[in-house]
Write an enzyme that holds these catalytic residues in place. Structure first.
Site, PDB file in Angstrom:
ATOM      1  N   TYR A  35      57.445  34.129 -32.100  1.00 17.33           N
ATOM      2  CA  TYR A  35      57.230  32.683 -31.914  1.00 17.33           C
ATOM      3  C   TYR A  35      58.485  31.929 -32.386  1.00 17.33           C
ATOM      4  O   TYR A  35      59.025  31.081 -31.679  1.00 17.33           O
ATOM      5  CB  TYR A  35      56.005  32.213 -32.713  1.00 17.33           C
ATOM      6  CG  TYR A  35      55.702  30.739 -32.540  1.00 17.33           C
ATOM      7  CD1 TYR A  35      56.341  29.783 -33.350  1.00 17.33           C
ATOM      8  CD2 TYR A  35      54.839  30.283 -31.544  1.00 17.33           C
ATOM      9  CE1 TYR A  35      56.106  28.431 -33.168  1.00 17.33           C
ATOM     10  CE2 TYR A  35      54.593  28.927 -31.370  1.00 17.33           C
ATOM     11  CZ  TYR A  35      55.228  28.010 -32.184  1.00 17.33           C
ATOM     12  OH  TYR A  35      55.000  26.677 -31.997  1.00 17.33           O
ATOM     13  N   SER A  81      31.940   3.885 -40.924  1.00 17.06           N
ATOM     14  CA  SER A  81      31.568   4.915 -41.910  1.00 17.06           C
ATOM     15  C   SER A  81      30.108   5.270 -41.617  1.00 17.06           C
ATOM     16  O   SER A  81      29.526   4.769 -40.653  1.00 17.06           O
ATOM     17  CB  SER A  81      31.716   4.349 -43.315  1.00 17.06           C
ATOM     18  OG  SER A  81      31.047   3.112 -43.352  1.00 17.06           O
ATOM     19  N   LYS A 117      30.196  17.722 -42.506  1.00 19.32           N
ATOM     20  CA  LYS A 117      30.924  16.540 -42.969  1.00 19.32           C
ATOM     21  C   LYS A 117      32.143  17.050 -43.746  1.00 19.32           C
ATOM     22  O   LYS A 117      32.034  17.477 -44.888  1.00 19.32           O
ATOM     23  CB  LYS A 117      30.023  15.674 -43.848  1.00 19.32           C
ATOM     24  CG  LYS A 117      30.691  14.368 -44.216  1.00 19.32           C
ATOM     25  CD  LYS A 117      29.745  13.287 -44.609  1.00 19.32           C
ATOM     26  CE  LYS A 117      30.460  11.953 -44.857  1.00 19.32           C
ATOM     27  NZ  LYS A 117      31.899  12.070 -45.203  1.00 19.32           N
TER      28      LYS A 117
END
Ligand SMILES: Cc1c[n+]2nc(N)[nH]c2nc1OC(C)C
Length: 325
Positions: A35, A81, A117
């Site tokens: 890579y 939120s 979460k």
């Protein structure tokens, strides 16, 4: 086209493909040394022919010159939120309020999409014609900081969406986070360099994104999981949250596999307990799970109360004693 142009296009596509395999699919398709060789070849070509240095070139991943400060960005749609629940009774009450808001028949159960979460940093990614053009932190929900140069260094975030006909405008919402193992290695490097250690992965991710010098951000292994949408122009909105995440995955965005669709409060609580049982084994920190009414039309019917959606709830784990790390 000139040979070098063809070669550069091939290298760019090849490096982006390996990046996606490594950071999004967690399935490396090439040894690191190989890579790096391809990467250095593209860098050399871009130095000789600067017009190759496009916004979606994999060489963007190493960062650019430091910024004097962060500009403010106004979100197209506010980044909200979530309301919180703690006990089973809060979850039962959430489901009851949803059913009431939807005037659901007594023997019909609501379908919910459930996710983790993540304990990271919420950000918005703006893609125009499939190319990443801007990234911003949540800030106060209405305006955030422009962290585009830092976000370009996050290998897990595609610089170009995988789509023949990408949407004209797509705002992707998600969490930038640091895996526990990358956090431990970073603190080891901090210790060796006699620099301040980070208290927890969330602080490390926030500190890495708040760097004015994106070359420093490039040295921090940050991850990303998409979980929401802001503006969308030039494509049909998927009919459910689970279909939205499937679409994000097809576009080459990382979507956490620890997700499900469940029925009713019982399904929510079962997901919460299942995740609670494997929380310590997860490669990243979470502070709860997230429940969302799955069908888009039902979300729209329920809408929002103050700044949090009525259709969604975060179910938090009990706060742990001071962590040992
Ligand atoms: C603030 C937030 C945080 N999280 N985290 C997940 N997994 N989904 C999710 N959704 C959020 O807000 C939705 C209303 C998009």
């Amino acid at each position: 086209a000139a040979d070098w142009r063809v070669r550069a296009a091939w290298l760019s596509a090849e490096l982006n493909r390996h990046n996606h395999a490594y950071y999004v699919l967690d399935n490396p398709s090439i040894p690191d040394a190989e890579y790096d060789r391809l990467f250095r070849e593209l860098q050399a070509l871009e130095q000789t022919h600067p017009e190759l240095n496009t916004p979606d070139s994999p060489t963007q991943r190493v960062g650019a010159a430091p910024l004097p400060q962060f500009d403010q960005v106004r979100h197209s749609i506010p980044m909200l939120s979530l309301g919180n629940g703690f006990d089973d009774s809060d979850i039962v009450e959430f489901d009851r309020r949803v059913r009431e808001g939807l005037d659901t028949h007594a023997d019909t159960e609501i379908e919910y999409a459930t996710e983790l979460k993540f304990d990271g940093l919420a950000i918005n990614l703006r893609y125009e014609d499939g190319v990443l053009v801007q990234a911003a932190t949540r800030g106060d929900g209405t305006t955030g900081e422009n962290v585009t140069s830092n976000i370009r260094t996050v290998r897990a975030i595609p610089l170009r969406l995988h789509a023949e006909r990408p949407p004209k405008v797509l705002d992707v919402r998600g969490e930038v986070l640091m895996y526990k193992a990358d956090f431990a290695k970073l603190n080891e490097r901090q210790r060796d360099a006699e620099l301040k250690e980070f208290a927890n992965p969330r602080n490390a991710a926030a500190g890495s994104l708040r760097q004015l010098d994106s070359r420093i951000t490039a040295q921090r292994t940050l991850r990303f999981f998409a979980y929401g949408i802001g503006a969308l122009d030039g494509a049909e909105m998927p009919p459910s949250h689970s279909a939205l995440l499937d679409w994000f995955s097809q576009l080459g965005l990382p979507v956490c596999k620890e997700r499900a669709t469940v029925k009713g409060a019982a399904g929510l609580l079962e997901f919460f307990r299942e995740i609670g049982g494997k929380r310590a084994q997860l490669p990243y920190e979470i502070d709860g799970v997230v429940y969302k009414v799955n069908r888009l039309v039902q979300q729209q019917t329920l809408g929002f109360v103050s700044r949090a959606p009525r259709f969604a709830l975060a179910h938090k784990f009990p706060a742990e004693e001071a962590t040992t790390q």
